[in-house]
Design a protein around this motif. Structure first.
Motif: not given
Length: 152
Positions: A60-62, A91-95, A100-101, A126-129
């Protein structure tokens, strides 16, 4: 009787798996916690010249939380490699974008000292959106980060 100094060896290192749910967790506080685990500073057998840290899965990195006005005002600049091609994204555009991860990954990467050891330690992250991840066979332990969640 003289005490001997303990020197950590590669065969003595045991890596555990941790999973963190990043929903509503403050970005910087979460990144410091992850960097500590990746480096192995939470262990008694910490050695600064060895990759003795654990493996971390972040889901839930998003849905990560940014304090203040950083979500709308924080601008990240990057260069495409061509002359005069400096680009900017909030940061809004990136997330809300495709990856987003990368926001969390970059934040953690800047908290670990540079060098070849950082590259090895970052391979343990390991990062997942979203909530789906591919490491369920490793049976990761849930790491409680409720104390660094934002106040509601």
């Amino acid at each position: 009787m003289q005490q001997k100094t303990f020197v950590l060896k590669q065969r003595d290192i045991k890596k555990d798996w941790h999973i963190i749910d990043a929903e509503s967790v403050v970005l910087g506080r979460l990144a410091t916690r992850i960097a500590t685990i990746l480096r192995g500073k939470h262990k008694v057998s910490y050695s600064p010249n060895m990759d003795c840290g654990d493996k971390v899965i972040v889901i839930n990195a998003r849905k990560i939380f940014l304090t203040g006005k950083k979500y709308h005002d924080d601008v990240m600049y990057y260069h495409t490699g061509y002359p005069g091609s400096v680009k900017a994204r909030t940061m809004r555009d990136r997330l809300e974008g495709k990856r987003p991860e990368d926001v969390l990954r970059r934040c953690v990467e800047h908290m670990i000292p540079k060098g070849p050891l950082r590259e090895r330690q970052m391979r343990s992250l390991y990062v997942y959106a979203d909530a789906d991840h591919a490491q369920s066979a490793q049976k990761p332990k849930v790491l409680d980060v409720s104390e660094i969640k934002r106040e509601q």
